[in-house]
Design an enzyme around this catalytic site. Structure first.
Site, short mmCIF file in Angstrom:
data_model
loop_
_atom_site.label_atom_id
_atom_site.label_comp_id
_atom_site.label_asym_id
_atom_site.label_seq_id
_atom_site.Cartn_x
_atom_site.Cartn_y
_atom_site.Cartn_z
N ASP A 62 0.77 -1.25 -0.11
CA ASP A 62 -0.04 0.27 0.10
C ASP A 62 0.94 1.35 -0.18
O ASP A 62 1.84 1.53 0.89
CB ASP A 62 -0.91 0.04 1.30
CG ASP A 62 -1.45 -1.18 1.73
OD1 ASP A 62 -1.29 -2.14 0.95
OD2 ASP A 62 -2.22 -1.37 2.66
N GLN A 78 4.22 0.52 2.11
CA GLN A 78 4.38 -0.74 2.94
C GLN A 78 5.42 -1.41 2.34
O GLN A 78 5.58 -1.70 1.08
CB GLN A 78 3.24 -1.46 2.98
CG GLN A 78 1.86 -0.97 3.71
CD GLN A 78 2.13 -0.86 5.32
OE1 GLN A 78 1.79 -2.01 5.79
NE2 GLN A 78 2.42 0.03 5.94
N ARG A 187 -7.73 -0.99 11.42
CA ARG A 187 -6.59 -0.71 10.70
C ARG A 187 -7.11 0.46 9.49
O ARG A 187 -7.91 0.55 9.38
CB ARG A 187 -5.72 -1.82 10.20
CG ARG A 187 -6.44 -2.89 9.02
CD ARG A 187 -5.60 -3.95 8.78
NE ARG A 187 -6.14 -4.94 8.11
CZ ARG A 187 -6.54 -5.78 8.24
NH1 ARG A 187 -6.68 -6.29 9.55
NH2 ARG A 187 -7.18 -6.61 7.29
N GLU A 242 -10.78 -2.43 4.60
CA GLU A 242 -9.31 -1.91 4.62
C GLU A 242 -9.17 -0.68 4.09
O GLU A 242 -9.91 -0.23 3.19
CB GLU A 242 -8.30 -3.04 3.79
CG GLU A 242 -8.38 -4.38 4.72
CD GLU A 242 -7.34 -5.15 4.23
OE1 GLU A 242 -6.25 -5.71 4.91
OE2 GLU A 242 -7.13 -5.38 3.04
N1 DQQ Z 1 -2.09 -3.79 4.09
C1 DQQ Z 1 -1.43 -3.35 5.34
C2 DQQ Z 1 -2.94 -3.12 6.25
C3 DQQ Z 1 -3.88 -2.87 5.17
C4 DQQ Z 1 -3.34 -3.87 4.17
C5 DQQ Z 1 -0.50 -4.32 5.78
C6 DQQ Z 1 -4.18 -3.65 2.93
O1 DQQ Z 1 -2.64 -2.10 7.17
O2 DQQ Z 1 -5.04 -3.37 5.84
O3 DQQ Z 1 0.81 -4.27 5.09
O4 DQQ Z 1 -3.32 -4.20 1.73
#
Ligand code: DQQ
Length: 574
Positions: A62, A78, A187, A242
């Site tokens: 993300d 990420q 989250r 998400e």
């Molecule tokens: N990726 C993150 C989370 C989210 C997800 C974890 C969505 O915070 O919900 O790497 O791809």
């Protein structure tokens, strides 16, 4: 297994549960044994991008914390610093002056506090009054509970914001016995906005059973957050929400507006990323800031059979207000369609889509998306085709561009609708229809469009195409991205994608723009009314052996009104 052993296991799990330990739930496949495997990536890299964002190696997902600070664009994302599968997640960081060329920096946020010791997951930037950025992000705590944390820049005079400090008060929002928030599904805080009472609001994705939730928290000072009695929005049967995104769009024009703006000049968009299907869908509606109620407009579908940003592979997206150019920009993650074994072999996985300028369509019913104009400065070797009739069954090669790294913009005019097939009223699922009626299935009016990343003899190609049907009282345009022949390697996911396009081909020409980048085909139909992104891995149609064609596999001729194609220069990406 011996009975005593089963009892022992049962007791073990019972003890875990009584201590409130939550199993780590990520929406990503967890390959524990591969998370720290640094592959000796092969030198042969035909699938790395020329102008789409990606780091030199390893896994990314993300986009996070997008913002402008002191005239510089910031992208966090990420990232697994240790391998090509998801895991060990930190916030990597790059900056740019044009959203095209990117400079890498050291990871900005990594596990260091109890509130994020098991991972720093997605979150968003908010520019506080006075111009100070603040990041709210999800941390995974020692019990693997998902909690929300705050980080702020260490040195505001550094335009690159290379160092970040975490609030000693973290976590600021967390699941408790009282609030009954699901600790494994809580989250991805949004950019916060100010309500009429001058309090900050933020939503966080969650679920209870199959009910997706956008849990709302409020704060006076950005540090002490109180949960609102009801979520901003919830919907049965969707599963986990998400990466929510919630923002106003202007009713008129293409300019972006501040996330806190509300009133008669705007509508609101709520985007949700559905963990179950990995689709980003959105509704357009209105937001009552004094009651904190968001109501999607009549007729909105609150699931991924409604409106999606992209009908291909595109997930966990986020927008930000680009204060330099007064526009709202959307960034999203394009995951691989290759096998994990192939990802490890190439040493990387995941790229980002080209940032898209988004605005509300004149109809007020959907968004329009268009690649940011800055990308056009990479264009070279302009090629055009004179307007011409494309007879049924023809394939015309477009030469003069580097077909593996190109920008192609074509528009078609339909002169006769006679041979258009009748749309069966049960054909309501465009993806299914596209997979049944791909490029190789002869039709009446269509399929016609582009064959991209094609090998000379066409044994490999990705077809981006239209078909036009006779609907009940209008013509219906189907747009497809057909990956079924994209590669001779059978280990890839070659799902065909599809969308219905709200264009009236009787009065408007039908345009298609595809951004082609080695393993990416990012397509925009009808001037950005429907987008489809695909990941493909040709074995023959690579680099200079890739070709580009225009085709028509319908029995009716269609007219190419115009075609502009360019090779794309390489961007400086990290
Ligand atoms: N990726 C993150 C989370 C989210 C997800 C974890 C969505 O915070 O919900 O790497 O791809």
């Amino acid at each position: 297994m011996a009975k005593s052993c089963i009892v022992g296991l049962y007791l073990f799990f019972a003890v875990l549960a009584s201590h409130g330990i939550v199993e780590l739930q990520a929406s990503h496949h967890v390959y524990r044994n591969l998370q720290t495997v640094q592959s000796s990536a092969s030198a042969d890299q035909p699938y790395r991008t020329g102008y789409h964002f990606q780091p030199p190696k390893n896994w990314i997902n993300d986009p996070n914390g997008l913002m402008v600070y002191k005239g510089i664009y910031h992208l966090f994302y990420q990232y697994n610093p240790k391998g090509a599968v998801w895991g060990n997640i930190v916030w990597a960081h790059s900056t740019s002056k044009d959203l095209v060329n990117w400079t890498p920096h050291e990871p900005a946020i990594h596990p260091s506090q109890p509130g994020d010791i098991n991972g720093c997951w997605s979150g968003s930037a908010t520019i506080l009054p006075g111009g100070t950025p603040a990041m709210l992000y999800t941390g995974i705590d020692p019990k693997n509970s998902q909690v929300q944390n705050l980080a702020v820049p260490k040195n505001l005079s550094d335009p690159y914001l290379r160092e970040w400090v975490k609030s000693p008060k973290n976590p600021l929002m967390q699941p408790t016995a009282e609030n009954k928030i699901n600790a494994s599904s809580f989250r991805d805080p949004t950019t916060a906005w100010l309500g009429p009472d001058k309090k900050w609001r933020v939503i966080i994705g969650s679920k209870i059973d199959r009910r997706g939730l956008a849990i709302l928290f409020k704060s006076k000072d950005f540090v002490n957050w109180v949960q609102a009695p009801t979520p901003l929005r919830a919907a049965e049967g969707t599963g986990m929400w998400e990466c929510p995104d919630f923002y106003p769009v202007s009713l008129r024009g293409r300019n972006g507006v501040d996330t806190s703006l509300n009133g008669p000049s705007v509508k609101h968009v709520l985007k949700l990323s559905l963990d179950d299907t990995k689709h980003d869908f959105y509704t357009v509606g209105s937001y009552d800031g004094s009651r904190d109620v968001y109501t999607p407009d009549k007729g909105s579908v609150e699931s991924d059979s409604g409106l999606r940003y992209d009908y291909g592979k595109y997930y966990a997206s986020k927008t930000f207000l680009d204060s330099i150019k007064n526009r709202r920009v959307l960034c999203g993650w394009l995951n691989e369609s290759s096998s994990v074994a192939d990802d490890i072999k190439k040493g990387w996985a995941g790229v980002h889509a080209i940032p898209r300028h988004i605005w509300l369509d004149k109809s007020g019913k959907q968004l329009i998306q268009w690649p940011v104009v800055e990308i056009e400065k990479l264009r070279a070797n302009h090629v055009t085709l004179p307007s011409k009739l494309l007879k049924g069954g023809s394939v015309v090669e477009v030469t003069g561009v580097t077909a593996s790294q190109a920008d192609v913009d074509i528009s078609f005019e339909i002169t006769s609708f006679e041979k258009a097939e009748v749309l069966d009223p049960s054909w309501t699922n465009p993806q299914l229809l596209c997979s049944q009626k791909g490029a190789s299935v002869k039709g009446g009016l269509g399929p016609f469009g582009l064959l991209v990343l094609a090998s000379k003899g066409l044994s490999e190609n990705t077809a981006v195409l239209f078909r036009i049907f006779k609907g009940q009282n209008k013509h219906v345009v189907l747009m497809c991205s057909d990956q079924s022949r994209s590669s001779l390697n059978q280990n890839n996911d070659k799902t065909t994608y599809g969308a219905f396009l709200d264009v009236d081909p009787l009065h408007q020409s039908l345009s298609l723009r595809s951004l082609i980048d080695h393993s990416i085909v990012e397509s925009f139909g009808g001037g950005g009314k429907a987008c489809i992104s695909a990941r493909v891995y040709p074995t023959l149609a690579i680099d200079n052996a890739a070709h580009l064609f225009v085709f028509n596999n319908g029995s009716e001729a269609v007219k190419i009104a115009k075609l502009n194609a360019w090779s794309m220069n390489k961007a400086k990406i990290n």
